[in-house]
Structures are given as structure tokens and as C-alpha cells.
Design an enzyme around this catalytic site. Sequence first.
Site, PDB file in Angstrom:
ATOM      1  NE  ARG A  53      13.218 -16.475 -45.246  1.00 49.16           N
ATOM      2  CZ  ARG A  53      13.114 -15.430 -44.794  1.00 49.16           C
ATOM      3  NH1 ARG A  53      12.823 -15.025 -45.236  1.00 49.16           N
ATOM      4  NH2 ARG A  53      14.081 -14.848 -43.791  1.00 49.16           N
ATOM      5  N   GLY A  54      12.544 -18.368 -42.742  1.00 46.34           N
ATOM      6  CA  GLY A  54      12.026 -17.657 -41.691  1.00 46.34           C
ATOM      7  C   GLY A  54      11.181 -18.393 -40.682  1.00 46.34           C
ATOM      8  CB  ALA A  55      12.019 -19.574 -37.282  1.00 48.84           C
ATOM      9  NE  ARG A 109      15.890 -24.098 -44.304  1.00 49.36           N
ATOM     10  CZ  ARG A 109      15.919 -22.583 -43.793  1.00 49.36           C
ATOM     11  NH1 ARG A 109      14.580 -22.163 -43.780  1.00 49.36           N
ATOM     12  NH2 ARG A 109      17.458 -22.151 -44.240  1.00 49.36           N
ATOM     13  CG  ASP A 267      16.700 -19.626 -37.718  1.00 46.35           C
ATOM     14  OD1 ASP A 267      16.770 -18.488 -38.193  1.00 46.35           O
ATOM     15  OD2 ASP A 267      15.343 -19.925 -38.843  1.00 46.35           O
ATOM     16  CG  ASN A 277      19.278 -14.941 -36.785  1.00 46.47           C
ATOM     17  OD1 ASN A 277      17.719 -15.775 -36.530  1.00 46.47           O
ATOM     18  ND2 ASN A 277      19.699 -14.081 -36.942  1.00 46.47           N
TER      19      ASN A 277
HETATM   20  O1  MRU Z   1      18.032 -19.943 -43.787  1.00 51.71           O
HETATM   21  P1  MRU Z   1      16.083 -18.468 -43.733  1.00 51.71           P
HETATM   22  O2  MRU Z   1      15.895 -17.236 -44.816  1.00 51.71           O
HETATM   23  O3  MRU Z   1      14.799 -19.876 -43.016  1.00 51.71           O
HETATM   24  O4  MRU Z   1      16.977 -17.866 -41.782  1.00 51.71           O
HETATM   25  C1  MRU Z   1      16.615 -17.035 -42.195  1.00 51.71           C
HETATM   26  C2  MRU Z   1      16.934 -16.075 -40.152  1.00 51.71           C
HETATM   27  O5  MRU Z   1      17.606 -16.860 -39.802  1.00 51.71           O
HETATM   28  C3  MRU Z   1      15.754 -15.532 -39.605  1.00 51.71           C
HETATM   29  O6  MRU Z   1      16.495 -14.630 -39.146  1.00 51.71           O
HETATM   30  C4  MRU Z   1      14.959 -16.170 -38.594  1.00 51.71           C
HETATM   31  O7  MRU Z   1      14.278 -17.197 -38.799  1.00 51.71           O
HETATM   32  C5  MRU Z   1      14.089 -15.666 -37.466  1.00 51.71           C
HETATM   33  S1  MRU Z   1      12.695 -15.085 -38.918  1.00 51.71           S
HETATM   34  C6  MRU Z   1      11.563 -14.066 -37.842  1.00 51.71           C
END
Ligand code: MRU
Length: 379
Positions: A53-55, A109, A267, A277
Site C-alpha cells: 500500500r501507499g501510492a 483501488r 494519493d 490522502n
Molecule cells: O490506504 P493506504 O495505506 O494505501 O494510504 C496511504 C496514504 O494515504 C499515503 O499517505 C499515500 O499513499 C502517500 S504514500 C507515499
Amino acid sequence: MNEKLLDIPTVELDESKCVMRIIDQTLLPGETRVIELKTAQEIWDAIYLLKVRGAPAIGVAAGYGIYILACEIADEIMTEASADESSEQAAREFYARYKEKSDYLNSARPTAVNLSWALRRMDDVCRQVLDEVSGSGSDMAGMMAAVTDRLCAEAKAIHAEDIQTCRKIGEYGLGLIKPGDGILTHCNAGQLATSKYGTATAPMYLAHEKGYGLHIYCDETRPLLQGARLTAHELAAAGMDVTLQCDNMAASLMKQGKIDAIFVGCDRMAANGDFANKIGTLGVAVIAARYNVPFYVCVPVSSIDMNTPDGSGIVIEQRPDTEVTEMWYEKRMAPEGINVYNPAFDVTDHELVTAVITERGIARAPFDESLRNMMNEKD
Ligand code: MRU
């Protein structure tokens, strides 16, 4: 504490086995388990269930994921091909199956734009190679090797660029903090959300290398606790001074003057600087404005979506009720049948953003202009 955490790649390709390996982030911090993904279903599930996870990390996983599936498709085409099948027919059949898998991964997602961004980048390469090779007189095996080789190279490039991008964001962000600062972050925009350094955490890692002695405050980030389980874990593993607080404690920290700056990830950022985000980011930004705390968004250019004019066009992912009512509790803690509101992200208005930090530099208001200029620049 697992000191080895930061040495383990968030996402990596094992070319010899044609599998992707990821840290299963749903098990952290209790267990650091690396799992292998090979099938479309495994890759889709890993993204949907937030094992990866995380963009930016989702973008890297999408690149490797579609490459692995392309290899499987190439094998199928070679096995099924009849003697009189032309390379143009094989190319059409390959691309039809490729596109179906790509669309499937893309459905995992909706909010983080890096998923569709990476798949589109891979798709462009796929179509280009098929066009080049199918008319060149190459045999089917040569065509399949050419397309899978180029897809592999592109997926590796997405991965390598992510490391460079985060490092640059760290260098620009470092100029905005001073030794001894108190820094607050929300969710996990750290190494676990990228390939190295993170985005929002990149200035913190670089400051730590220089001995800045920062005090980092992590919001726990309800309901999936990315702040508590992931950010607090990885920054502590790096030896930083980290304090964890519940999301509703951030206002009190800011009021006491303990926070000098806020760094968050993103995101998807719209063309006007509104950005999605993790849910709760908007609240942090509103409080920061009240207490005059600079609010910085760390964003790779790949997360800026110039086709979305403002935040109202960003699709927000809704997640299952049980993440709020049951997860992390020994027994369900909310009444059975209660209505639950569980959006995974919120959109912060650009007026609340002090600056946007990308690998190309720092953008300030008016963001529609500064982001457009930045996007038009070459790296
Ligand atoms: O649902 P997630 O854990 O994927 O959400 C992640 C975030 O909101 C992060 O802040 C975002 O992806 C930036 S990651 C460098």
C-alpha cells in the site's frame, strides 16, 4: 523492534522465478513476513487488502504485477498457437489478454493515481513493442521475448525512478526544517509506502542522517493504523525519536507549540493543488491553519493528475464497515447493524497547503500555475 525492516525491499521482482515479493504490511509490526505473488488474483488481493500500500509502492507493484502476468500470457499464446497463425494475429491475441489483466489490476483501488499511472505506462510500452515487432518478420517466440523483455525493463525503471524521486523530495524537504524541530505526520508515507526513503518521511530520513535530532509525532491513523503500525515502526527502526498519538491528540500538540511543521504524503493531487490522502489529513490541515503550523505535501510528479481539475473529481475509496467496528478489537466493539462511514481518503483543499514538495522542486500558491509549470518541465 526488528532492525532489519529497512533492509527488506517493500516490493521486489524475482526474475528467475517470475514472482514479486512484498512485505505483507497487514502483519506489521508483530511479524515481518515476505510473501510471493504470482497470479492476478494474488496481486489484486495484495493491493486491495493493503498488503502492499501507499501510492508509489502500489505503482511499483502494478508494474511488476502486469509484467509477471504478461509472461504467463506469452507462454499461453506460444502453447496454443497453430502453425498457420500470423504474428499479427498473435499480437492481437496477446494484447487482448494483456488489457484484460491490466484492467483487472486497475480495479483494485480507485484513489491512488499511481496504480493507473503505472499500468498506463506499461500499456504504452506493450502496444509500442507489439506494433514494432509484429510487422518486422520476427517469429512468435521472438515477439513474445521482445514484449516481455521491454515490459520487464519498464517495470524496473518505475521502481528505480521511485527511489530517485523520493531522495529528491527528501533533499527539497530538508531545506524546510531545522535541527530540533517537532514534525507531525499522518498515515504512512514512509519507506513502506515507496521503495526507499518514503515521500513525507524522506526529509526526516535525510535530517536523521545529518543528526538534526528531530522529534517526530505520528498520528495513529484510524481505522487501519498505518501511523501506529507502520510509520512509528519504521522510523523507530531507523533510530529516530518517535512519539505516537491518537488522531484526536494532534490539535493539542499543535496548540502547545510542539509541532514546527507537518509533512504528509498524497494519493492523487488535482491540477489546482487539492489532494487526496489518508482519511484524517484534512482535519490535520485545518488544525495546522488554526495554529499557523506549515503544512507540506510531499508528492511525486506521478501522483499529480492534471486531468482532474480539482478535488471534487477524485474518486474516494470506501472500505468495509468491519475495519471500523471489529478490526484490532478482541471483540466487536460497535453495535451490530450500525451504519458505518468508512472512506479511506479525504480531500484537503489547496488553500490549506503551505507548499507542495516534488522531485522537481517546491511549488507554492497559486498552485494551478506552479503545478502546471512544474509538470511542463523536463526532469
Ligand atoms: O490506504 P493506504 O495505506 O494505501 O494510504 C496511504 C496514504 O494515504 C499515503 O499517505 C499515500 O499513499 C502517500 S504514500 C507515499
